[in-house]
Motif scaffolding. Structure first.
Motif, PDB file in Angstrom:
ATOM      1  N   MET A  68       0.836  -1.193   0.000  1.00  0.00           N
ATOM      2  CA  MET A  68       0.000   0.000   0.000  1.00  0.00           C
ATOM      3  C   MET A  68       0.870   1.241   0.000  1.00  0.00           C
ATOM      4  N   ARG A  69       0.441   2.236  -0.749  1.00  0.00           N
ATOM      5  CA  ARG A  69       1.054   3.562  -0.724  1.00  0.00           C
ATOM      6  C   ARG A  69      -0.072   4.561  -0.485  1.00  0.00           C
ATOM      7  N   ILE A  70       0.140   5.459   0.460  1.00  0.00           N
ATOM      8  CA  ILE A  70      -0.903   6.403   0.859  1.00  0.00           C
ATOM      9  C   ILE A  70      -0.355   7.820   0.820  1.00  0.00           C
ATOM     10  N   VAL A  71      -1.174   8.738   0.353  1.00  0.00           N
ATOM     11  CA  VAL A  71      -0.874  10.166   0.478  1.00  0.00           C
ATOM     12  C   VAL A  71      -1.977  10.802   1.299  1.00  0.00           C
ATOM     13  N   SER A  72      -1.601  11.512   2.368  1.00  0.00           N
ATOM     14  CA  SER A  72      -2.559  12.236   3.199  1.00  0.00           C
ATOM     15  C   SER A  72      -2.080  13.667   3.369  1.00  0.00           C
ATOM     16  N   VAL A  73      -2.943  14.609   3.066  1.00  0.00           N
ATOM     17  CA  VAL A  73      -2.571  16.015   3.117  1.00  0.00           C
ATOM     18  C   VAL A  73      -3.168  16.715   4.337  1.00  0.00           C
ATOM     19  N   PHE A  74      -4.442  16.466   4.624  1.00  0.00           N
ATOM     20  CA  PHE A  74      -5.110  17.169   5.717  1.00  0.00           C
ATOM     21  C   PHE A  74      -5.469  16.254   6.889  1.00  0.00           C
ATOM     22  N   HIS A  75      -5.433  14.946   6.667  1.00  0.00           N
ATOM     23  CA  HIS A  75      -5.789  14.000   7.718  1.00  0.00           C
ATOM     24  C   HIS A  75      -4.708  12.929   7.835  1.00  0.00           C
TER      25      HIS A  75
ATOM     26  N   PRO B  98       2.606  -9.167   7.263  1.00  0.00           N
ATOM     27  CA  PRO B  98       2.113  -7.788   7.316  1.00  0.00           C
ATOM     28  C   PRO B  98       2.313  -7.075   5.989  1.00  0.00           C
ATOM     29  N   THR B  99       1.347  -6.272   5.609  1.00  0.00           N
ATOM     30  CA  THR B  99       1.393  -5.574   4.331  1.00  0.00           C
ATOM     31  C   THR B  99       2.386  -4.416   4.387  1.00  0.00           C
ATOM     32  N   PRO B 100       3.305  -4.343   3.426  1.00  0.00           N
ATOM     33  CA  PRO B 100       4.200  -3.180   3.360  1.00  0.00           C
ATOM     34  C   PRO B 100       3.406  -1.913   3.079  1.00  0.00           C
ATOM     35  N   LEU B 101       3.682  -0.878   3.865  1.00  0.00           N
ATOM     36  CA  LEU B 101       2.964   0.384   3.732  1.00  0.00           C
ATOM     37  C   LEU B 101       3.942   1.541   3.685  1.00  0.00           C
ATOM     38  N   THR B 102       3.771   2.412   2.701  1.00  0.00           N
ATOM     39  CA  THR B 102       4.476   3.690   2.659  1.00  0.00           C
ATOM     40  C   THR B 102       3.432   4.787   2.766  1.00  0.00           C
ATOM     41  N   ALA B 103       3.513   5.572   3.830  1.00  0.00           N
ATOM     42  CA  ALA B 103       2.565   6.671   4.046  1.00  0.00           C
ATOM     43  C   ALA B 103       3.289   7.993   3.859  1.00  0.00           C
ATOM     44  N   ILE B 104       2.832   8.778   2.903  1.00  0.00           N
ATOM     45  CA  ILE B 104       3.398  10.094   2.623  1.00  0.00           C
ATOM     46  C   ILE B 104       2.432  11.113   3.218  1.00  0.00           C
ATOM     47  N   VAL B 105       2.853  11.759   4.295  1.00  0.00           N
ATOM     48  CA  VAL B 105       1.972  12.633   5.068  1.00  0.00           C
ATOM     49  C   VAL B 105       2.471  14.070   4.977  1.00  0.00           C
ATOM     50  N   HIS B 106       1.598  14.975   4.578  1.00  0.00           N
ATOM     51  CA  HIS B 106       1.990  16.378   4.481  1.00  0.00           C
ATOM     52  C   HIS B 106       2.054  16.999   5.866  1.00  0.00           C
ATOM     53  N   GLU B 107       2.940  17.991   6.026  1.00  0.00           N
ATOM     54  CA  GLU B 107       3.074  18.685   7.303  1.00  0.00           C
ATOM     55  C   GLU B 107       1.747  19.269   7.769  1.00  0.00           C
ATOM     56  N   ALA B 108       0.896  19.666   6.831  1.00  0.00           N
ATOM     57  CA  ALA B 108      -0.405  20.225   7.206  1.00  0.00           C
ATOM     58  C   ALA B 108      -1.192  19.251   8.073  1.00  0.00           C
ATOM     59  N   ALA B 109      -1.162  17.962   7.715  1.00  0.00           N
ATOM     60  CA  ALA B 109      -1.898  16.955   8.484  1.00  0.00           C
ATOM     61  C   ALA B 109      -1.348  16.826   9.897  1.00  0.00           C
ATOM     62  N   LEU B 110      -0.052  17.028  10.037  1.00  0.00           N
ATOM     63  CA  LEU B 110       0.578  16.907  11.352  1.00  0.00           C
ATOM     64  C   LEU B 110       0.178  18.053  12.278  1.00  0.00           C
TER      65      LEU B 110
END
Length: 284
Positions: free
Chosen positions: A113-120, A166-178
């Motif tokens: 899985m690859r995920i991009v989250s900007v606001f959450h 376990p499923t390999p996961l790369t989560a790309i999280v924007h600073e805004a979400a943090l």
């Protein structure tokens, strides 16, 4: 009392869609395919809509009829036969929207899985308290029992990150979400600390995109990219105000792979990302 037939799952629909694409690649109509296969046009259409379960042997026979020579793809398609997967998410059927169950099923079968989250925060990396704060503020407002169902469902999705494989996961999280601070200081700080903890799992990579690194190659909606048994069977799930949207054509997959690659190229490396998350948590 007659038992109501359940709608096809996202996996059943995808198998049917791929069989339809193989048929269209050789420019066969559903009627002609039925004649050659010894079935009716309606049976071929039902198979392609995911409404009729097919065996692995029938999938191989249809692939031969459609002149498919990609053995890896054929074997991947045969692995998608056999009817419904009785996963944990089935207990939520008729309680939660079908698209939520579809996402859980996709994640369950994903090779990565690859995920991009900007606001959450990514859904599979949220604490119970963070998820509850988000879902409780949804519009239109949900009843308490509906909030509880959705929170427990979201937390259970994390099962894919554990277990024997376990499923390999790369989560790309924007600073805004943090920095959004959902739920107040204590909840927000605990969520950031949990994100650091999860990033230390061998199969989980978290990368932060800091403010000011360049032009956004996307509109800001959440993206979940689930790898299939072969690349052709990948699926993209997009979050929107109107619910989930699932994309699986080759041009769509190529577009979102490019978006993910560009976002990841802008992101800090894992160690730097953890440091940044830690500093933001300290400042709350």
């Amino acid at each position: 009392m007659a038992r109501t037939k359940l709608p096809p799952t996202v996996r059943q629909r995808r198998l049917g869609a791929e069989l339809r694409r193989l048929r269209e690649d050789v420019e066969l109509s559903a009627t002609r395919a039925g004649e050659l296969f010894g079935a009716t046009q309606s049976r071929i259409s039902n198979i392609e809509a995911g409404g009729y379960a097919v065996s692995a042997d029938r999938v191989r026979a249809l692939a031969r009829l459609y002149e498919c020579t990609d053995e890896e793809l054929i074997e991947a398609l045969t692995g998608m036969t056999g009817g419904r997967t009785r996963g944990w998410w089935e207990e939520y059927r008729e309680i939660l929207p079908a698209s939520m169950l579809d996402l859980a099923e996709l994640e369950h079968h994903a090779s990565y899985m690859r995920i991009v989250s900007v606001f959450h925060m990514p859904g599979v990396l949220q604490t119970t308290e963070h998820a509850s704060a988000l879902i409780s503020d949804a519009l239109p407002a949900l009843a308490l029992h509906e909030v509880e169902h959705r929170v427990s469902f979201r937390v259970k999705r994390q099962a894919v990150l554990y277990g024997e494989r376990p499923t390999p996961l790369t989560a790309i999280v924007h600073e805004a979400a943090l920095r959004m601070g959902f739920g107040g200081p204590d909840v927000a700080r605990a969520q950031l600390e949990y994100l650091i903890k999860m990033s230390e799992l061998e199969n989980v990579t978290v990368k932060v995109v800091p403010f000011g690194v360049g032009i956004f190659p996307m509109s800001g909606q959440g993206i979940v990219y689930c790898g299939g048994e072969v690349p052709r069977l990948d699926t993209v799930q997009l979050d929107s105000d109107h619910g989930s949207e699932f994309l699986d054509t080759q041009p769509q997959l190529a577009r979102y792979r490019n978006v993910l690659d560009r976002m990841e190229a802008c992101a800090l490396q894992p160690v730097e990302s953890r440091d940044m998350i830690h500093h933001i948590a300290q400042d709350i």
